[in-house]
Design an enzyme around this catalytic site. Sequence first.
Site, PDB file in Angstrom:
ATOM      1  N   TRP A   1       0.855  -1.192   0.000  1.00 51.64           N
ATOM      2  CA  TRP A   1       0.000   0.000   0.000  1.00 51.64           C
ATOM      3  C   TRP A   1       0.886   1.235   0.000  1.00 51.64           C
ATOM      4  O   TRP A   1       1.976   1.208   0.589  1.00 51.64           O
ATOM      5  CB  TRP A   1      -0.920  -0.001   1.236  1.00 51.64           C
ATOM      6  CG  TRP A   1      -2.109   0.884   1.038  1.00 51.64           C
ATOM      7  CD1 TRP A   1      -2.293   2.131   1.560  1.00 51.64           C
ATOM      8  CD2 TRP A   1      -3.242   0.610   0.225  1.00 51.64           C
ATOM      9  NE1 TRP A   1      -3.487   2.646   1.126  1.00 51.64           N
ATOM     10  CE2 TRP A   1      -4.101   1.732   0.302  1.00 51.64           C
ATOM     11  CE3 TRP A   1      -3.646  -0.464  -0.577  1.00 51.64           C
ATOM     12  CZ2 TRP A   1      -5.315   1.808  -0.374  1.00 51.64           C
ATOM     13  CZ3 TRP A   1      -4.854  -0.384  -1.254  1.00 51.64           C
ATOM     14  CH2 TRP A   1      -5.669   0.738  -1.148  1.00 51.64           C
TER      15      TRP A   1
ATOM     16  N   ASP B   1      -0.049  11.690  -2.054  1.00 47.88           N
ATOM     17  CA  ASP B   1      -1.028  12.724  -1.689  1.00 47.88           C
ATOM     18  C   ASP B   1      -2.240  12.098  -0.997  1.00 47.88           C
ATOM     19  O   ASP B   1      -2.271  10.892  -0.733  1.00 47.88           O
ATOM     20  CB  ASP B   1      -1.418  13.552  -2.925  1.00 47.88           C
ATOM     21  CG  ASP B   1      -2.151  12.743  -3.989  1.00 47.88           C
ATOM     22  OD1 ASP B   1      -2.543  11.582  -3.722  1.00 47.88           O
ATOM     23  OD2 ASP B   1      -2.337  13.272  -5.103  1.00 47.88           O
TER      24      ASP B   1
ATOM     25  N   GLU C   1      -3.588   9.130  -2.485  1.00 50.22           N
ATOM     26  CA  GLU C   1      -2.655   8.004  -2.468  1.00 50.22           C
ATOM     27  C   GLU C   1      -1.940   7.841  -3.809  1.00 50.22           C
ATOM     28  O   GLU C   1      -1.712   6.727  -4.278  1.00 50.22           O
ATOM     29  CB  GLU C   1      -3.387   6.716  -2.053  1.00 50.22           C
ATOM     30  CG  GLU C   1      -4.441   6.995  -0.981  1.00 50.22           C
ATOM     31  CD  GLU C   1      -4.840   5.827  -0.118  1.00 50.22           C
ATOM     32  OE1 GLU C   1      -5.603   5.000  -0.610  1.00 50.22           O
ATOM     33  OE2 GLU C   1      -4.388   5.742   1.028  1.00 50.22           O
TER      34      GLU C   1
ATOM     35  N   GLU D   1     -18.463   6.292  -2.206  1.00 48.86           N
ATOM     36  CA  GLU D   1     -17.281   7.158  -2.332  1.00 48.86           C
ATOM     37  C   GLU D   1     -17.459   8.087  -3.528  1.00 48.86           C
ATOM     38  O   GLU D   1     -17.312   9.289  -3.432  1.00 48.86           O
ATOM     39  CB  GLU D   1     -16.045   6.286  -2.521  1.00 48.86           C
ATOM     40  CG  GLU D   1     -14.764   7.061  -2.719  1.00 48.86           C
ATOM     41  CD  GLU D   1     -13.560   6.134  -2.912  1.00 48.86           C
ATOM     42  OE1 GLU D   1     -13.525   5.402  -3.924  1.00 48.86           O
ATOM     43  OE2 GLU D   1     -12.663   6.154  -2.063  1.00 48.86           O
TER      44      GLU D   1
HETATM   45  C1  BGC Z   1      -8.908   7.729  -1.267  1.00 46.88           C
HETATM   46  C2  BGC Z   1      -8.340   8.167   0.065  1.00 46.88           C
HETATM   47  C3  BGC Z   1      -9.111   7.541   1.204  1.00 46.88           C
HETATM   48  C4  BGC Z   1      -9.231   6.028   1.035  1.00 46.88           C
HETATM   49  C5  BGC Z   1     -10.149   5.392   2.064  1.00 46.88           C
HETATM   50  C6  BGC Z   1      -8.923   6.220  -1.305  1.00 46.88           C
HETATM   51  O1  BGC Z   1      -9.430   5.826  -2.519  1.00 46.88           O
HETATM   52  O2  BGC Z   1      -8.143   8.235  -2.338  1.00 46.88           O
HETATM   53  O3  BGC Z   1      -8.412   9.563   0.168  1.00 46.88           O
HETATM   54  O4  BGC Z   1      -8.480   7.841   2.410  1.00 46.88           O
HETATM   55  O5  BGC Z   1      -9.735   5.742  -0.232  1.00 46.88           O
HETATM   56  O6  BGC Z   1     -11.404   5.986   2.053  1.00 46.88           O
END
Ligand code: BGC
Length: 363
Positions: free
Chosen positions: A117, A168, A171, A321
Amino acid sequence: MDPTPLKFPPAKLSQRSLEVILENQTPYGSFIASPNFPTYRYCWFRDGSFIAYVMNLVGKHESAARFHNWAATVVNERAIVVQRARAKAQRDELLTSVDYLHTRYSPDGSEVIGEEWPNFQMDGFGTWLWALGEHLTLTGKPLPRAWERAAGLVADYLTELWQHPCYDCWEEYPDKMHPHTLAAIYGGLKAHSRFTAYDHRETMQAIAAFVRKWSSTEGHFVKFIGSNMVDASLLGLATPYRLVEPDDPLMLPTVSHIEQSLAQGGGVHRYSTDSYYGGGEWVLLAGWLGWYYTEVGRYDQAKAMLEWMERQADENGRLPEQVPANLNDPNNYEPWVKRWGPSAKPLLWSHAMYLLLRHYLSL
Ligand code: BGC
Protein backbone atom coordinates in the site's frame (compact mmCIF):
# COMPACT_ATOMS: atom_id res chain seq x y z
CA MET A 1 -30.10 20.39 -12.27
CA ASP A 2 -29.04 16.84 -11.48
CA PRO A 3 -31.71 14.46 -12.80
CA THR A 4 -30.96 11.70 -10.25
CA PRO A 5 -34.18 11.04 -8.34
CA LEU A 6 -34.17 10.67 -4.56
CA LYS A 7 -34.03 7.07 -3.36
CA PHE A 8 -33.96 7.75 0.38
CA PRO A 9 -35.86 10.42 2.35
CA PRO A 10 -33.46 13.32 3.03
CA ALA A 11 -35.18 13.90 6.39
CA LYS A 12 -33.80 10.56 7.52
CA LEU A 13 -30.33 10.76 6.02
CA SER A 14 -28.59 12.40 8.95
CA GLN A 15 -29.86 9.76 11.38
CA ARG A 16 -28.88 7.07 8.88
CA SER A 17 -25.43 8.60 8.46
CA LEU A 18 -24.89 8.57 12.17
CA GLU A 19 -25.93 4.91 12.30
CA VAL A 20 -23.59 3.97 9.45
CA ILE A 21 -20.68 5.63 11.23
CA LEU A 22 -21.38 4.24 14.68
CA GLU A 23 -22.14 0.73 13.39
CA ASN A 24 -18.73 0.72 11.72
CA GLN A 25 -16.73 1.97 14.65
CA THR A 26 -14.96 -1.10 16.00
CA PRO A 27 -14.57 -1.99 19.68
CA TYR A 28 -11.00 -0.68 19.34
CA GLY A 29 -12.29 2.79 18.42
CA SER A 30 -11.19 2.66 14.77
CA PHE A 31 -13.60 3.59 11.99
CA ILE A 32 -13.72 1.17 9.05
CA ALA A 33 -13.38 3.27 5.89
CA SER A 34 -15.96 1.14 4.05
CA PRO A 35 -17.21 -2.19 5.44
CA ASN A 36 -18.33 -3.78 2.15
CA PHE A 37 -15.31 -2.93 0.09
CA PRO A 38 -12.49 -5.36 0.88
CA THR A 39 -9.70 -2.91 0.08
CA TYR A 40 -11.15 -0.38 2.54
CA ARG A 41 -11.79 -2.61 5.56
CA TYR A 42 -9.17 -0.69 7.46
CA CYS A 43 -8.91 2.57 9.35
CA TRP A 44 -7.20 5.52 7.70
CA PHE A 45 -5.82 8.39 9.76
CA ARG A 46 -7.23 10.83 7.19
CA ASP A 47 -10.79 9.48 7.02
CA GLY A 48 -10.89 8.69 10.73
CA SER A 49 -9.78 12.16 11.80
CA PHE A 50 -12.47 13.86 9.75
CA ILE A 51 -15.08 11.42 11.01
CA ALA A 52 -14.01 12.03 14.62
CA TYR A 53 -14.23 15.80 14.05
CA VAL A 54 -17.78 15.38 12.79
CA MET A 55 -18.68 13.14 15.71
CA ASN A 56 -17.62 16.01 17.95
CA LEU A 57 -19.65 18.49 15.91
CA VAL A 58 -22.80 16.41 16.37
CA GLY A 59 -22.19 15.84 20.08
CA LYS A 60 -20.95 12.24 19.88
CA HIS A 61 -17.84 13.05 21.88
CA GLU A 62 -17.43 9.56 23.22
CA SER A 63 -17.15 8.13 19.71
CA ALA A 64 -14.58 10.79 18.79
CA ALA A 65 -12.61 10.07 21.95
CA ARG A 66 -12.56 6.36 21.19
CA PHE A 67 -11.08 7.05 17.76
CA HIS A 68 -8.46 9.41 19.16
CA ASN A 69 -7.54 6.86 21.75
CA TRP A 70 -7.07 4.23 19.03
CA ALA A 71 -4.96 6.63 16.97
CA ALA A 72 -2.82 7.65 19.95
CA THR A 73 -2.19 3.99 20.79
CA VAL A 74 -1.18 3.25 17.19
CA VAL A 75 1.34 6.09 17.27
CA ASN A 76 2.68 5.48 20.79
CA GLU A 77 3.34 1.84 19.92
CA ARG A 78 5.46 3.08 17.02
CA ALA A 79 7.59 5.65 18.83
CA ILE A 80 10.61 3.76 17.55
CA VAL A 81 9.49 4.19 13.92
CA VAL A 82 9.19 7.94 14.45
CA GLN A 83 12.59 8.15 16.11
CA ARG A 84 14.22 6.12 13.34
CA ALA A 85 12.57 8.15 10.58
CA ARG A 86 13.74 11.40 12.16
CA ALA A 87 17.26 10.14 12.74
CA LYS A 88 17.57 8.89 9.16
CA ALA A 89 16.19 12.12 7.74
CA GLN A 90 18.63 14.12 9.86
CA ARG A 91 21.48 12.06 8.48
CA ASP A 92 20.10 12.48 4.95
CA GLU A 93 19.72 8.73 4.59
CA LEU A 94 17.18 7.29 2.23
CA LEU A 95 13.98 6.33 4.03
CA THR A 96 12.31 3.10 2.93
CA SER A 97 8.80 1.75 3.43
CA VAL A 98 9.60 0.38 6.92
CA ASP A 99 10.61 3.83 8.12
CA TYR A 100 7.22 5.50 7.79
CA LEU A 101 4.08 5.54 9.85
CA HIS A 102 1.39 3.85 7.77
CA THR A 103 -1.56 5.72 6.39
CA ARG A 104 -4.03 2.98 7.36
CA TYR A 105 -4.05 0.24 9.97
CA SER A 106 -6.11 -2.85 10.73
CA PRO A 107 -9.11 -2.25 13.01
CA ASP A 108 -7.09 -3.42 16.05
CA GLY A 109 -4.27 -1.02 15.21
CA SER A 110 -1.87 -3.59 13.78
CA GLU A 111 -0.11 -3.18 10.46
CA VAL A 112 -1.89 -4.52 7.40
CA ILE A 113 0.10 -7.57 6.38
CA GLY A 114 0.55 -9.04 2.93
CA GLU A 115 -0.76 -6.16 0.87
CA GLU A 116 1.42 -3.48 -0.64
CA TRP A 117 0.00 0.00 0.00
CA PRO A 118 1.25 3.52 -0.66
CA ASN A 119 1.83 4.14 3.00
CA PHE A 120 3.91 7.27 3.15
CA GLN A 121 1.19 9.93 3.32
CA MET A 122 1.64 12.78 5.78
CA ASP A 123 -1.65 14.64 5.38
CA GLY A 124 -3.60 12.21 7.58
CA PHE A 125 -1.25 12.86 10.49
CA GLY A 126 -1.57 16.61 10.10
CA THR A 127 -5.32 16.16 9.99
CA TRP A 128 -5.17 14.06 13.13
CA LEU A 129 -3.38 16.85 15.06
CA TRP A 130 -5.90 19.34 13.72
CA ALA A 131 -8.80 17.08 14.80
CA LEU A 132 -7.26 16.72 18.27
CA GLY A 133 -7.22 20.51 18.57
CA GLU A 134 -10.89 20.58 17.57
CA HIS A 135 -11.64 17.81 20.05
CA LEU A 136 -10.21 19.96 22.81
CA THR A 137 -12.20 23.00 21.67
CA LEU A 138 -15.45 21.11 21.21
CA THR A 139 -15.33 19.06 24.41
CA GLY A 140 -13.53 21.56 26.64
CA LYS A 141 -11.77 18.63 28.30
CA PRO A 142 -7.98 18.40 28.57
CA LEU A 143 -6.48 15.73 26.36
CA PRO A 144 -5.24 12.55 28.08
CA ARG A 145 -1.49 12.29 28.60
CA ALA A 146 -1.16 9.37 26.17
CA TRP A 147 -2.76 11.42 23.39
CA GLU A 148 -0.40 14.30 24.10
CA ARG A 149 2.54 11.95 23.94
CA ALA A 150 1.38 10.59 20.57
CA ALA A 151 0.66 14.09 19.28
CA GLY A 152 4.21 15.13 20.22
CA LEU A 153 5.64 12.20 18.28
CA VAL A 154 3.52 13.05 15.23
CA ALA A 155 4.48 16.73 15.42
CA ASP A 156 8.18 15.80 15.57
CA TYR A 157 7.74 13.39 12.65
CA LEU A 158 6.01 16.00 10.48
CA THR A 159 8.45 18.75 11.43
CA GLU A 160 11.32 16.58 10.31
CA LEU A 161 9.77 15.20 7.13
CA TRP A 162 7.52 17.90 5.67
CA GLN A 163 10.04 18.72 2.94
CA HIS A 164 9.98 15.13 1.65
CA PRO A 165 7.74 14.28 -1.31
CA CYS A 166 5.06 11.76 -0.33
CA TYR A 167 1.83 10.22 -1.63
CA ASP A 168 -1.03 12.72 -1.69
CA CYS A 169 -4.42 12.41 -0.02
CA TRP A 170 -5.60 10.33 -3.01
CA GLU A 171 -2.65 8.00 -2.47
CA GLU A 172 -0.96 8.99 -5.72
CA TYR A 173 2.00 10.99 -7.09
CA PRO A 174 4.61 9.93 -4.49
CA ASP A 175 7.45 11.89 -6.03
CA LYS A 176 5.65 15.25 -5.77
CA MET A 177 5.01 17.83 -3.07
CA HIS A 178 1.33 18.56 -2.61
CA PRO A 179 -0.02 21.85 -1.26
CA HIS A 180 -2.90 20.00 0.37
CA THR A 181 -0.50 17.79 2.33
CA LEU A 182 1.61 20.78 3.32
CA ALA A 183 -1.51 22.64 4.44
CA ALA A 184 -2.65 19.65 6.52
CA ILE A 185 0.76 19.58 8.22
CA TYR A 186 0.57 23.35 8.76
CA GLY A 187 -2.94 23.11 10.24
CA GLY A 188 -1.89 20.18 12.41
CA LEU A 189 1.16 21.94 13.81
CA LYS A 190 -0.85 25.08 14.43
CA ALA A 191 -3.40 23.09 16.43
CA HIS A 192 -0.62 21.29 18.26
CA SER A 193 0.99 24.51 19.40
CA ARG A 194 -2.37 25.53 20.86
CA PHE A 195 -2.70 22.48 23.07
CA THR A 196 0.92 21.94 24.13
CA ALA A 197 3.96 23.99 24.98
CA TYR A 198 5.54 23.27 21.58
CA ASP A 199 6.27 26.32 19.47
CA HIS A 200 5.90 25.45 15.79
CA ARG A 201 6.00 29.00 14.44
CA GLU A 202 9.25 28.56 12.57
CA THR A 203 8.12 25.42 10.72
CA MET A 204 4.68 26.85 10.05
CA GLN A 205 6.16 30.01 8.56
CA ALA A 206 8.53 27.96 6.44
CA ILE A 207 5.67 25.79 5.12
CA ALA A 208 3.44 28.76 4.37
CA ALA A 209 6.25 30.61 2.59
CA PHE A 210 7.11 27.48 0.61
CA VAL A 211 3.52 26.95 -0.51
CA ARG A 212 3.11 30.59 -1.52
CA LYS A 213 6.38 30.58 -3.44
CA TRP A 214 6.10 27.26 -5.28
CA SER A 215 2.51 26.07 -5.38
CA SER A 216 0.76 28.47 -7.68
CA THR A 217 0.68 29.34 -11.32
CA GLU A 218 -1.38 31.86 -13.25
CA GLY A 219 -2.92 33.21 -10.06
CA HIS A 220 -4.20 29.95 -8.53
CA PHE A 221 -2.88 27.10 -6.41
CA VAL A 222 -1.96 23.85 -8.15
CA LYS A 223 -2.37 20.14 -7.46
CA PHE A 224 1.33 19.58 -6.89
CA ILE A 225 4.48 21.58 -7.39
CA GLY A 226 5.21 21.57 -11.10
CA SER A 227 1.61 20.95 -12.18
CA ASN A 228 -0.74 23.59 -13.57
CA MET A 229 -3.93 21.67 -12.74
CA VAL A 230 -6.19 22.23 -9.79
CA ASP A 231 -7.33 19.46 -7.48
CA ALA A 232 -10.41 19.60 -5.28
CA SER A 233 -8.26 18.84 -2.25
CA LEU A 234 -6.87 22.39 -2.55
CA LEU A 235 -10.01 23.46 -0.69
CA GLY A 236 -8.17 22.22 2.39
CA LEU A 237 -5.65 25.07 2.17
CA ALA A 238 -8.36 27.31 3.55
CA THR A 239 -11.01 24.95 4.88
CA PRO A 240 -10.10 23.74 7.40
CA TYR A 241 -6.32 24.12 7.66
CA ARG A 242 -6.19 27.91 7.26
CA LEU A 243 -2.84 28.10 5.59
CA VAL A 244 -4.70 30.85 3.74
CA GLU A 245 -8.01 32.55 4.44
CA PRO A 246 -11.03 31.40 2.36
CA ASP A 247 -11.04 34.75 0.55
CA ASP A 248 -7.29 34.89 -0.07
CA PRO A 249 -6.47 36.38 -3.51
CA LEU A 250 -5.00 33.03 -4.55
CA MET A 251 -7.77 30.94 -2.99
CA LEU A 252 -10.70 32.62 -4.71
CA PRO A 253 -9.42 31.90 -8.26
CA THR A 254 -8.45 28.39 -7.13
CA VAL A 255 -12.04 27.74 -6.14
CA SER A 256 -13.27 29.24 -9.44
CA HIS A 257 -11.01 26.82 -11.29
CA ILE A 258 -12.30 23.91 -9.20
CA GLU A 259 -15.86 24.99 -10.02
CA GLN A 260 -15.18 25.35 -13.72
CA SER A 261 -13.12 22.26 -14.29
CA LEU A 262 -14.30 19.82 -11.62
CA ALA A 263 -17.78 20.74 -10.45
CA GLN A 264 -19.93 21.24 -13.51
CA GLY A 265 -22.07 18.12 -13.13
CA GLY A 266 -23.48 18.67 -9.64
CA GLY A 267 -20.89 16.72 -7.69
CA VAL A 268 -17.14 17.27 -7.57
CA HIS A 269 -14.32 15.38 -9.33
CA ARG A 270 -10.95 14.98 -7.60
CA TYR A 271 -8.97 16.30 -10.60
CA SER A 272 -9.56 16.38 -14.30
CA THR A 273 -7.31 13.47 -15.30
CA ASP A 274 -8.43 11.20 -12.46
CA SER A 275 -9.20 7.75 -13.85
CA TYR A 276 -9.90 5.78 -10.65
CA TYR A 277 -13.30 4.18 -11.41
CA GLY A 278 -13.28 6.34 -14.52
CA GLY A 279 -12.92 9.52 -12.44
CA GLY A 280 -16.48 10.15 -11.24
CA GLU A 281 -17.95 12.69 -8.83
CA TRP A 282 -17.07 12.31 -5.18
CA VAL A 283 -19.68 12.66 -2.46
CA LEU A 284 -17.25 13.79 0.21
CA LEU A 285 -15.89 16.49 -2.09
CA ALA A 286 -19.37 17.88 -2.65
CA GLY A 287 -19.52 18.17 1.14
CA TRP A 288 -16.11 19.79 1.23
CA LEU A 289 -16.95 22.39 -1.41
CA GLY A 290 -20.21 23.06 0.45
CA TRP A 291 -18.22 23.50 3.67
CA TYR A 292 -16.00 26.05 1.95
CA TYR A 293 -19.11 27.85 0.64
CA THR A 294 -20.48 28.18 4.16
CA GLU A 295 -17.25 29.92 5.15
CA VAL A 296 -17.61 32.57 2.46
CA GLY A 297 -21.35 33.08 2.90
CA ARG A 298 -22.39 31.24 -0.29
CA TYR A 299 -25.18 29.37 1.47
CA ASP A 300 -27.36 28.69 -1.59
CA GLN A 301 -24.52 26.91 -3.31
CA ALA A 302 -23.72 25.01 -0.12
CA LYS A 303 -27.36 23.91 0.02
CA ALA A 304 -27.18 22.76 -3.60
CA MET A 305 -24.18 20.58 -2.70
CA LEU A 306 -26.10 19.08 0.21
CA GLU A 307 -29.06 18.30 -2.04
CA TRP A 308 -26.78 16.70 -4.60
CA MET A 309 -25.31 14.52 -1.83
CA GLU A 310 -28.82 13.49 -0.77
CA ARG A 311 -29.57 12.29 -4.28
CA GLN A 312 -26.58 9.95 -4.18
CA ALA A 313 -27.92 7.90 -1.25
CA ASP A 314 -29.25 4.45 -2.21
CA GLU A 315 -32.54 2.88 -1.01
CA ASN A 316 -30.82 1.98 2.25
CA GLY A 317 -29.50 5.48 2.82
CA ARG A 318 -25.92 4.53 2.01
CA LEU A 319 -23.57 7.04 0.42
CA PRO A 320 -20.80 5.85 -1.89
CA GLU A 321 -17.28 7.16 -2.33
CA GLN A 322 -18.00 8.30 -5.86
CA VAL A 323 -20.75 8.06 -8.46
CA PRO A 324 -20.08 7.18 -12.10
CA ALA A 325 -21.54 10.46 -13.36
CA ASN A 326 -19.84 12.62 -15.99
CA LEU A 327 -16.84 10.32 -15.94
CA ASN A 328 -13.48 11.84 -16.88
CA ASP A 329 -12.40 8.59 -18.48
CA PRO A 330 -15.34 6.22 -19.13
CA ASN A 331 -13.06 3.45 -20.45
CA ASN A 332 -11.56 3.15 -17.03
CA TYR A 333 -14.79 2.49 -15.16
CA GLU A 334 -15.44 -1.21 -15.91
CA PRO A 335 -11.83 -2.32 -15.39
CA TRP A 336 -11.98 -1.01 -11.81
CA VAL A 337 -15.37 -2.63 -11.18
CA LYS A 338 -13.93 -5.93 -12.43
CA ARG A 339 -10.89 -5.51 -10.22
CA TRP A 340 -12.41 -4.39 -6.90
CA GLY A 341 -16.24 -4.43 -7.37
CA PRO A 342 -18.45 -1.31 -7.51
CA SER A 343 -17.23 1.89 -5.84
CA ALA A 344 -17.04 1.66 -2.03
CA LYS A 345 -20.43 2.01 -0.33
CA PRO A 346 -21.15 3.03 2.32
CA LEU A 347 -18.06 5.20 2.70
CA LEU A 348 -17.98 6.55 6.25
CA TRP A 349 -16.11 9.69 5.23
CA SER A 350 -18.93 10.54 2.74
CA HIS A 351 -21.49 10.19 5.54
CA ALA A 352 -19.35 12.31 7.84
CA MET A 353 -19.09 15.10 5.26
CA TYR A 354 -22.85 15.00 4.82
CA LEU A 355 -23.33 15.49 8.56
CA LEU A 356 -20.67 18.19 8.57
CA LEU A 357 -22.36 20.19 5.84
CA ARG A 358 -25.74 19.93 7.53
CA HIS A 359 -24.10 21.17 10.70
CA TYR A 360 -22.54 24.19 8.98
CA LEU A 361 -25.86 24.94 7.30
CA SER A 362 -27.47 24.82 10.76
CA LEU A 363 -29.85 22.07 9.61
C1 BGC B 1 -8.91 7.73 -1.27
C2 BGC B 1 -8.34 8.17 0.07
C3 BGC B 1 -9.11 7.54 1.20
C4 BGC B 1 -9.23 6.03 1.03
C5 BGC B 1 -10.15 5.39 2.06
C6 BGC B 1 -8.92 6.22 -1.30
O1 BGC B 1 -9.43 5.83 -2.52
O2 BGC B 1 -8.14 8.23 -2.34
O3 BGC B 1 -8.41 9.56 0.17
O4 BGC B 1 -8.48 7.84 2.41
O5 BGC B 1 -9.74 5.74 -0.23
O6 BGC B 1 -11.40 5.99 2.05
